[in-house]
Design a protein around this motif. Structure first.
Motif, PDB file in Angstrom:
ATOM      1  N   GLY A 267      36.746  37.563 -11.819  1.00  0.00           N
ATOM      2  CA  GLY A 267      38.077  38.058 -11.516  1.00  0.00           C
ATOM      3  C   GLY A 267      38.484  37.805 -10.069  1.00  0.00           C
ATOM      4  O   GLY A 267      39.386  38.470  -9.546  1.00  0.00           O
ATOM      5  N   LEU A 268      37.830  36.841  -9.428  1.00  0.00           N
ATOM      6  CA  LEU A 268      38.179  36.475  -8.056  1.00  0.00           C
ATOM      7  C   LEU A 268      39.192  35.340  -8.077  1.00  0.00           C
ATOM      8  O   LEU A 268      39.249  34.546  -9.015  1.00  0.00           O
ATOM      9  N   GLU A 269      39.978  35.246  -7.011  1.00  0.00           N
ATOM     10  CA  GLU A 269      40.952  34.168  -6.888  1.00  0.00           C
ATOM     11  C   GLU A 269      40.234  32.820  -6.906  1.00  0.00           C
ATOM     12  O   GLU A 269      39.167  32.665  -6.308  1.00  0.00           O
ATOM     13  N   LYS A 270      40.829  31.840  -7.583  1.00  0.00           N
ATOM     14  CA  LYS A 270      40.248  30.507  -7.622  1.00  0.00           C
ATOM     15  C   LYS A 270      40.071  29.994  -6.200  1.00  0.00           C
ATOM     16  O   LYS A 270      40.967  30.098  -5.372  1.00  0.00           O
ATOM     17  N   GLY A 271      38.886  29.437  -5.911  1.00  0.00           N
ATOM     18  CA  GLY A 271      38.613  28.923  -4.583  1.00  0.00           C
ATOM     19  C   GLY A 271      38.021  29.942  -3.631  1.00  0.00           C
ATOM     20  O   GLY A 271      37.661  29.580  -2.496  1.00  0.00           O
ATOM     21  N   TYR A 272      37.898  31.211  -4.065  1.00  0.00           N
ATOM     22  CA  TYR A 272      37.400  32.244  -3.152  1.00  0.00           C
ATOM     23  C   TYR A 272      36.000  31.918  -2.644  1.00  0.00           C
ATOM     24  O   TYR A 272      35.728  31.977  -1.439  1.00  0.00           O
ATOM     25  N   LEU A 273      35.092  31.578  -3.554  1.00  0.00           N
ATOM     26  CA  LEU A 273      33.708  31.327  -3.141  1.00  0.00           C
ATOM     27  C   LEU A 273      33.608  30.097  -2.247  1.00  0.00           C
ATOM     28  O   LEU A 273      32.899  30.102  -1.234  1.00  0.00           O
ATOM     29  N   LYS A 274      34.339  29.041  -2.589  1.00  0.00           N
ATOM     30  CA  LYS A 274      34.329  27.846  -1.745  1.00  0.00           C
ATOM     31  C   LYS A 274      34.833  28.173  -0.342  1.00  0.00           C
ATOM     32  O   LYS A 274      34.287  27.710   0.661  1.00  0.00           O
ATOM     33  N   GLN A 275      35.869  29.012  -0.259  1.00  0.00           N
ATOM     34  CA  GLN A 275      36.423  29.373   1.045  1.00  0.00           C
ATOM     35  C   GLN A 275      35.424  30.190   1.860  1.00  0.00           C
ATOM     36  O   GLN A 275      35.252  29.963   3.064  1.00  0.00           O
ATOM     37  N   VAL A 276      34.746  31.150   1.211  1.00  0.00           N
ATOM     38  CA  VAL A 276      33.745  31.945   1.932  1.00  0.00           C
ATOM     39  C   VAL A 276      32.629  31.042   2.445  1.00  0.00           C
ATOM     40  O   VAL A 276      32.176  31.180   3.583  1.00  0.00           O
ATOM     41  N   PHE A 277      32.199  30.104   1.606  1.00  0.00           N
ATOM     42  CA  PHE A 277      31.108  29.216   1.993  1.00  0.00           C
ATOM     43  C   PHE A 277      31.497  28.295   3.146  1.00  0.00           C
ATOM     44  O   PHE A 277      30.634  27.817   3.879  1.00  0.00           O
ATOM     45  N   ALA A 278      32.788  28.016   3.319  1.00  0.00           N
ATOM     46  CA  ALA A 278      33.229  27.017   4.286  1.00  0.00           C
ATOM     47  C   ALA A 278      33.025  27.448   5.732  1.00  0.00           C
ATOM     48  O   ALA A 278      32.872  26.598   6.614  1.00  0.00           O
ATOM     49  N   GLY A 279      33.010  28.752   6.006  1.00  0.00           N
ATOM     50  CA  GLY A 279      32.849  29.198   7.378  1.00  0.00           C
ATOM     51  C   GLY A 279      34.000  28.727   8.260  1.00  0.00           C
ATOM     52  O   GLY A 279      35.033  28.252   7.781  1.00  0.00           O
TER      53      GLY A 279
END
Length: 331
Positions: A145-157
């Motif tokens: 239920g997270l916004e699409k791209g949330y995990l990629k954005q967190v990982f990006a630093g």
């Protein structure tokens, strides 16, 4: 308790083609259950061409045979001699391995003993694995239920890039599997791990419900497993699990594991949407499912992990609670 044999038979396998059909909901449920109860799942029809995977396997096995086997045999002889005279060699891993860094900057050109063809094949494979890793992260976002791209954005630093690399390993036959493991039990420190493993030689096992379960070798499959950082970000909904590689008296197992991890300065913390009320500032111990994992910088966690990789993960999480507070993003 489910037996190890029964668990192996029910190991979660997902054909990604089903995500584009009326069976999407069922496939997404298998992924959700796998992340919550297994920490591992296996992908078929994932979009990476069989021809490329076959070539990666061919050149990787040839590279071990031509460039690394003699050196490994020297190590093996020393290890067996020590073990057979009574020395403890349980802190030794029976593997031949090297690491290719892809992001934030590639080291492919700097690695010795790789010919130009092997470098090109690994570059092509890494590009495909990176795309697949990001697709998997978005599938996890959807299930959570997270916004699409949330995990990629967190990982990006702050620098806009994950840490991404591939560990190429061989697990040669061992005449004394009672003395030494291929790779000792551990959880993976990072985010999401995508593994292209030998389909002829088994050895990878995960711990489920107190029993060691084989991760079944399947032709042209990619095995996905959850790292410690996803456990933190999901506030424990997903779990990284202990896994190991067993030695065998026959067969040389190939393992090509790609790690899509946060950038060094990425700040890791439970996603506010997965904490009761969505409040990022809720403290541990409050009622209603507050954040139960600390906020920290990924590099700080890795500095701890490299010293305690083969120990329980819980003390690592606990230690990060007393580390200097990580900054709160204001973007």
């Amino acid at each position: 308790m489910e037996t190890a044999a029964a668990a192996s038979l029910s190991f979660p396998v997902i054909s990604m083609e089903k995500l584009e059909t009326e069976e999407r909901a069922v496939a997404m449920e298998v992924i959700r259950d796998a992340c919550e109860n297994w920490g591992f799942f296996e992908l078929l029809n994932h979009g990476i061409s069989h021809e490329l995977m076959d070539e990666v396997e061919r050149v990787s096995k040839a590279h071990y045979r031509d460039r690394r086997e003699d050196k490994f045999k020297e190590f093996a002889a020393r290890t067996l001699k020590a073990g057979e005279k009574g020395d403890d060699v349980k802190d030794v891993d029976w593997e031949s391995t090297f690491f290719v860094r892809h992001l934030p900057a590639s080291n492919l050109a700097d690695l010795p003993d790789l010919d130009d063809h092997y470098r090109q094949v690994m570059k092509e494979f890494a590009a495909e694995i990176e795309k697949l890793a990001e697709r998997v992260l978005d599938l996890l976002c959807e299930n959570l239920g997270l916004e699409k791209g949330y995990l990629k954005q967190v990982f990006a630093g702050s620098k806009g890039s994950p840490t991404f690399g591939t560990k190429v390993s061989s697990y040669p036959p061992c005449p004394r599997p009672d003395l030494v493991d291929g790779l000792r039990a551990h959880t993976d420190a990072g985010g999401v791990i995508l593994l292209f493993q030998d389909d002829q030689v088994s050895g990878l096992q995960l711990l489920k419900d107190g029993a060691w379960v084989d991760v079944p070798p399947m032709r042209h499959a990619v095995v996905v497993n959850i790292g410690d950082q996803l456990e933190v970000i999901t506030n424990g909904r997903y779990k990284s699990v202990l896994h190991r590689v067993m030695t065998r008296t026959d067969g040389n197992r190939m393992s090509i594991a790609s790690f899509y991890n946060p950038g060094a300065d990425a700040v890791i913390f439970p996603a506010p949407a997965l904490v009761a009320g969505g409040a990022a500032e809720e403290k541990e111990g409050e009622e209603g499912g507050a954040a139960v994992y600390p906020r920290f910088v990924f590099e700080d966690y890795m500095n701890l992990y490299v010293r305690h990789k083969f120990e329980a993960k819980e003390p690592r999480f606990e230690a990060m609670k007393s580390a200097p507070a990580a900054p709160i993003a204001t973007a």
